[in-house]
Design a protein around this motif. Structure first.
Motif, PDB file in Angstrom:
ATOM      1  N   GLU A 136       0.843  -1.185   0.000  1.00 44.77           N
ATOM      2  CA  GLU A 136       0.000   0.000   0.000  1.00 44.77           C
ATOM      3  C   GLU A 136       0.881   1.239   0.000  1.00 44.77           C
ATOM      4  OE1 GLU A 136      -3.837   0.649   2.562  1.00 44.77           O
ATOM      5  OE2 GLU A 136      -2.111   1.271   3.765  1.00 44.77           O
ATOM      6  N   SER A 172       3.484   0.474   2.968  1.00 42.72           N
ATOM      7  CA  SER A 172       3.246  -0.545   3.988  1.00 42.72           C
ATOM      8  C   SER A 172       2.956  -1.877   3.330  1.00 42.72           C
ATOM      9  CB  SER A 172       2.047  -0.160   4.873  1.00 42.72           C
ATOM     10  OG  SER A 172       2.221   1.093   5.478  1.00 42.72           O
ATOM     11  N   ILE A 174       0.525  -5.142   3.568  1.00 46.92           N
ATOM     12  CA  ILE A 174      -0.813  -5.371   4.094  1.00 46.92           C
ATOM     13  C   ILE A 174      -1.244  -6.810   3.845  1.00 46.92           C
ATOM     14  CG2 ILE A 174      -1.653  -3.001   3.986  1.00 46.92           C
ATOM     15  CD1 ILE A 174      -2.834  -3.568   1.274  1.00 46.92           C
ATOM     16  N   ARG A 176      -4.953  -9.333   4.326  1.00 51.39           N
ATOM     17  CA  ARG A 176      -6.386  -9.353   4.629  1.00 51.39           C
ATOM     18  C   ARG A 176      -6.901 -10.791   4.524  1.00 51.39           C
ATOM     19  NH1 ARG A 176      -8.836  -4.131   3.794  1.00 51.39           N
ATOM     20  NH2 ARG A 176     -10.794  -5.105   3.161  1.00 51.39           N
ATOM     21  N   SER A 187      -1.520  -4.246   8.804  1.00 47.77           N
ATOM     22  CA  SER A 187      -0.556  -3.527   7.972  1.00 47.77           C
ATOM     23  C   SER A 187       0.664  -3.175   8.812  1.00 47.77           C
ATOM     24  CB  SER A 187      -1.167  -2.260   7.370  1.00 47.77           C
ATOM     25  OG  SER A 187      -1.431  -1.295   8.374  1.00 47.77           O
TER      26      SER A 187
END
Length: 214
Positions: A136, A172, A174, A176, A187
């Protein structure tokens, strides 16, 4: 056949940061940045997303553009806890002030890019389990500190807008995971929040829950 990822939606999380040794601590001279952990929150929203099918409708790329608010709630109770650096972050307060709230808020324009794999639950892939990971990139739009304090039986609320030597760009990693429209995320940035030699060496991370639109 098509692929539809799980990125558009809203996210709620808890913020913190690690020092250079990987501890939840702050460097010398930045004691005023010790966090009230449960009140240090992140809110982000991604209104739309773009999907790119790579393999069938179970595996693909998903990206979006959204806004992210990071709130770092400090554990200050008195202006006497502020050294020269801390005093530059906040408006001038009388020494006898009782601080009830103090925080740093950063607003980002953020663009995630993730690979997502979906595991069908017997009906279709998009209503099953999903796992995703990626990177990100974020552009800082604005930042400010806010303090609420009481003095002479009067309540004061003050803000101070500045960059506080925060990096203007941040990236960053990340991850999910979730089921249907509810998930969890995490993150971590391997890049310090602040410019080199102009602020503390702190690496932010967030853990939270997501609510997807699709």
């Amino acid at each position: 056949r098509y692929f539809e990822g799980h990125l558009a939606g809203v996210n709620l999380g808890v913020n913190s940061y690690l020092d250079a040794q990987g501890n939840e601590d702050v460097p010398a001279g930045y004691g005023f940045m010790m966090l009230n952990q449960e009140k240090s929150t992140e809110f982000s929203v991604f209104p739309v997303q773009e999907d790119v099918r790579l393999i069938g409708n179970y595996f693909g790329l998903v990206t979006s553009m959204g806004l992210k608010f990071n709130n770092y709630r400090f554990d200050l109770v008195s202006p006497l806890e502020l050294n020269e650096i801390g005093q530059s972050w906040f408006p001038v307060m009388p020494d006898d002030a009782s601080i009830t709230k103090s925080k740093l808020t950063v607003l980002w324009l953020t663009v995630p890019l993730m690979l997502e794999i979906q595991i069908p639950d017997g009906r279709n892939s998009h209503d099953g389990f999903y796992l995703a990971g990626g990177i990100e990139g974020s552009l800082r739009l604005r930042s400010h500190t806010k303090v609420i304090y009481h003095s002479n039986n009067t309540r004061f609320k003050r803000k101070n807008k500045d960059d506080f030597n925060l990096n203007g760009l941040q990236y960053s990693f990340i991850a999910r995971a979730g089921y249907r429209n509810i998930g969890i995320f995490g993150s971590y940035s391997p890049q310090s929040m602040f410019k080199t030699n102009k602020g503390p060496e702190l690496y932010p991370y967030t853990i939270g829950i997501s609510f997807n639109f699709n």
